[in-house]
Structures are given as C-alpha cells and as structure tokens.
Design a protein around this motif. Structure first.
Motif, PDB file in Angstrom:
ATOM      1  N   UNK A   4       0.907  -1.281   0.104  1.00 20.43           N
ATOM      2  CA  UNK A   4      -0.119  -0.141  -0.147  1.00 20.43           C
ATOM      3  C   UNK A   4       0.941   1.218  -0.068  1.00 20.43           C
ATOM      4  N   UNK A   5       2.013   1.379  -0.632  1.00 18.75           N
ATOM      5  CA  UNK A   5       2.923   2.369  -0.492  1.00 18.75           C
ATOM      6  C   UNK A   5       2.552   3.414  -1.446  1.00 18.75           C
ATOM      7  N   UNK A   6       2.001   2.899  -2.624  1.00 19.43           N
ATOM      8  CA  UNK A   6       1.453   3.957  -3.671  1.00 19.43           C
ATOM      9  C   UNK A   6       0.214   4.627  -3.243  1.00 19.43           C
ATOM     10  N   UNK A   7      -0.166   5.879  -3.850  1.00 17.81           N
ATOM     11  CA  UNK A   7      -1.137   6.512  -3.702  1.00 17.81           C
ATOM     12  C   UNK A   7      -2.435   5.554  -4.190  1.00 17.81           C
ATOM     13  N   UNK A   8      -3.608   5.806  -3.690  1.00 19.73           N
ATOM     14  CA  UNK A   8      -4.640   5.181  -3.978  1.00 19.73           C
ATOM     15  C   UNK A   8      -5.520   6.019  -4.979  1.00 19.73           C
ATOM     16  N   UNK A   9      -5.875   5.330  -5.902  1.00 21.89           N
ATOM     17  CA  UNK A   9      -6.425   6.293  -7.032  1.00 21.89           C
ATOM     18  C   UNK A   9      -8.217   5.953  -6.851  1.00 21.89           C
ATOM     19  N   UNK A  10      -8.672   6.883  -6.307  1.00 20.98           N
ATOM     20  CA  UNK A  10     -10.293   6.759  -5.849  1.00 20.98           C
ATOM     21  C   UNK A  10     -11.235   6.500  -7.032  1.00 20.98           C
ATOM     22  N   UNK A  11     -10.604   7.107  -8.321  1.00 22.46           N
ATOM     23  CA  UNK A  11     -11.909   6.805  -9.516  1.00 22.46           C
ATOM     24  C   UNK A  11     -11.870   5.480  -9.713  1.00 22.46           C
ATOM     25  N   UNK A  12     -11.010   4.561  -9.073  1.00 19.81           N
ATOM     26  CA  UNK A  12     -11.315   2.880  -9.640  1.00 19.81           C
ATOM     27  C   UNK A  12     -11.884   2.427  -8.483  1.00 19.81           C
ATOM     28  N   UNK A  13     -12.501   2.895  -7.307  1.00 17.84           N
ATOM     29  CA  UNK A  13     -13.108   2.231  -6.417  1.00 17.84           C
ATOM     30  C   UNK A  13     -14.213   1.365  -7.015  1.00 17.84           C
ATOM     31  N   UNK A  14     -14.553   0.406  -6.659  1.00 11.64           N
ATOM     32  CA  UNK A  14     -14.007  -0.501  -5.363  1.00 11.64           C
ATOM     33  C   UNK A  14     -12.684  -1.148  -5.586  1.00 11.64           C
ATOM     34  N   UNK A  15     -12.297  -1.214  -6.729  1.00 11.89           N
ATOM     35  CA  UNK A  15     -11.015  -1.896  -6.940  1.00 11.89           C
ATOM     36  C   UNK A  15      -9.813  -0.942  -6.128  1.00 11.89           C
ATOM     37  N   UNK A  16      -8.906  -1.886  -5.725  1.00  9.54           N
ATOM     38  CA  UNK A  16      -7.956  -1.021  -5.184  1.00  9.54           C
ATOM     39  C   UNK A  16      -6.839  -0.685  -6.148  1.00  9.54           C
ATOM     40  N   UNK A  17      -6.712   0.220  -6.838  1.00  9.05           N
ATOM     41  CA  UNK A  17      -5.736   0.722  -7.744  1.00  9.05           C
ATOM     42  C   UNK A  17      -4.808   1.837  -7.134  1.00  9.05           C
ATOM     43  N   UNK A  18      -3.512   1.701  -7.226  1.00 14.28           N
ATOM     44  CA  UNK A  18      -2.628   2.664  -6.746  1.00 14.28           C
ATOM     45  C   UNK A  18      -1.642   2.913  -7.737  1.00 14.28           C
ATOM     46  N   UNK A  19      -0.925   3.795  -7.358  1.00 18.17           N
ATOM     47  CA  UNK A  19       0.338   4.248  -8.489  1.00 18.17           C
ATOM     48  C   UNK A  19       1.513   4.746  -7.627  1.00 18.17           C
ATOM     49  N   UNK A  20       2.478   4.551  -8.201  1.00 17.47           N
ATOM     50  CA  UNK A  20       3.898   5.162  -7.608  1.00 17.47           C
ATOM     51  C   UNK A  20       4.788   5.601  -8.653  1.00 17.47           C
ATOM     52  N   UNK A  21       5.514   6.732  -8.420  1.00 16.31           N
ATOM     53  CA  UNK A  21       6.398   7.067  -9.370  1.00 16.31           C
ATOM     54  C   UNK A  21       7.770   6.694  -9.387  1.00 16.31           C
ATOM     55  N   UNK A  22       8.278   6.214 -10.479  1.00 16.59           N
ATOM     56  CA  UNK A  22       9.620   5.847 -10.548  1.00 16.59           C
ATOM     57  C   UNK A  22      10.232   6.875 -11.562  1.00 16.59           C
ATOM     58  N   UNK A  23      11.048   7.860 -10.777  1.00 16.31           N
ATOM     59  CA  UNK A  23      11.474   8.846 -11.681  1.00 16.31           C
ATOM     60  C   UNK A  23      10.539   9.573 -12.383  1.00 16.31           C
ATOM     61  N   UNK A  24      10.397   9.529 -13.858  1.00 22.22           N
ATOM     62  CA  UNK A  24       9.392  10.634 -14.509  1.00 22.22           C
ATOM     63  C   UNK A  24       8.307   9.625 -15.086  1.00 22.22           C
ATOM     64  N   UNK A  25       8.324   8.326 -14.425  1.00 22.57           N
ATOM     65  CA  UNK A  25       7.299   7.342 -14.925  1.00 22.57           C
ATOM     66  C   UNK A  25       6.283   7.186 -13.871  1.00 22.57           C
ATOM     67  N   UNK A  26       5.001   6.626 -14.283  1.00 21.31           N
ATOM     68  CA  UNK A  26       4.056   6.314 -13.279  1.00 21.31           C
ATOM     69  C   UNK A  26       3.609   4.815 -13.708  1.00 21.31           C
ATOM     70  N   UNK A  27       3.716   4.261 -12.551  1.00 26.50           N
ATOM     71  CA  UNK A  27       3.436   2.799 -12.489  1.00 26.50           C
ATOM     72  C   UNK A  27       2.126   2.408 -11.801  1.00 26.50           C
ATOM     73  N   UNK A  28       1.011   2.066 -12.280  1.00 25.36           N
ATOM     74  CA  UNK A  28      -0.172   1.866 -11.941  1.00 25.36           C
ATOM     75  C   UNK A  28      -0.260   0.300 -11.488  1.00 25.36           C
ATOM     76  N   UNK A  29      -0.821  -0.103 -10.296  1.00 28.40           N
ATOM     77  CA  UNK A  29      -0.794  -1.696  -9.809  1.00 28.40           C
ATOM     78  C   UNK A  29      -2.460  -1.630  -9.368  1.00 28.40           C
ATOM     79  N   UNK A  30      -2.807  -2.665  -9.096  1.00 26.00           N
ATOM     80  CA  UNK A  30      -4.014  -3.428  -8.581  1.00 26.00           C
ATOM     81  C   UNK A  30      -3.493  -4.482  -7.343  1.00 26.00           C
ATOM     82  N   UNK A  31      -3.992  -3.957  -6.302  1.00 25.56           N
ATOM     83  CA  UNK A  31      -3.953  -5.062  -5.212  1.00 25.56           C
ATOM     84  C   UNK A  31      -4.941  -6.108  -5.203  1.00 25.56           C
ATOM     85  N   UNK A  32      -4.741  -7.411  -5.232  1.00 24.73           N
ATOM     86  CA  UNK A  32      -5.514  -8.414  -5.198  1.00 24.73           C
ATOM     87  C   UNK A  32      -5.211  -9.197  -3.710  1.00 24.73           C
TER      88      UNK A  32
END
Length: 91
Positions: free
Chosen positions: A47-75
């Motif tokens: 749960x390190x990444x910021x939660x993206x509320x627009x995907x609720x009820x799915x738990x989709x989050x994002x992390x930044x790696x340099x100038x890149x955004x990585x989105x992931x979903x927790x199952x």
C-alpha cells in the motif's frame, strides 16, 4: 505476495523501449530495468502507492519511478502491474 505483469503493461514497456532506444540503447535498457525492478518493493509494502479513488471499489494505486508512473492493482495475494507511462504523456 507476488508481482504479476499484465500484457498491457508489457506492451507499455516495449513501446517505451522503442521510443528511447534510437537515441541511446543503453539508457533505454537501464530505464526498462529500473521500471521492472521498482515494483518488487511493493511486496513488502503493497500500500506504498497513492490510492486512485476513481477506480473504487478496486484497489488501484500508483507509484512514481523517476518520471514514470506505474499503476498497480492489489488483489488478495497478487500485485498486478497494470499500466506504465512517462508523466509527460497525456493520459
């Protein structure tokens, strides 16, 4: 927990490499390596990444790696890496 990469994010990685490689293949390879290594830290802290509320009820989050955004979903026992792009891209 384990990290899984969706086919869509693998396409994102290929697209980024193809964009970067003509200018500098070694730098392109280093960028791809850093992007593929970064999500491993999520195994210990999913749960390190910021939660993206627009995907609720799915738990989709994002992390930044340099100038890149990585989105992931927790199952339950899986971290699905779902998208990846440069932050200057219009998304």
């Amino acid at each position: 927990m384990e990290v899984r990469w969706t086919s869509r994010v693998l396409s994102d990685l290929a697209r980024l490499y193809q964009f970067l490689a003509p200018a500098n293949k070694k730098a392109a390879a280093r960028t791809i390596q850093s992007l593929t290594a970064a999500p491993q830290s999520l195994i210990a802290h999913p749960r390190l990444g910021e939660r993206l509320e627009q995907f609720d009820p799915r738990e989709v989050r994002r992390i930044l790696v340099g100038h890149y955004e990585v989105r992931y979903e927790l199952l339950r026992e899986t971290i699905n890496i779902v998208r990846l792009w440069h932050t200057r891209e219009e998304r």
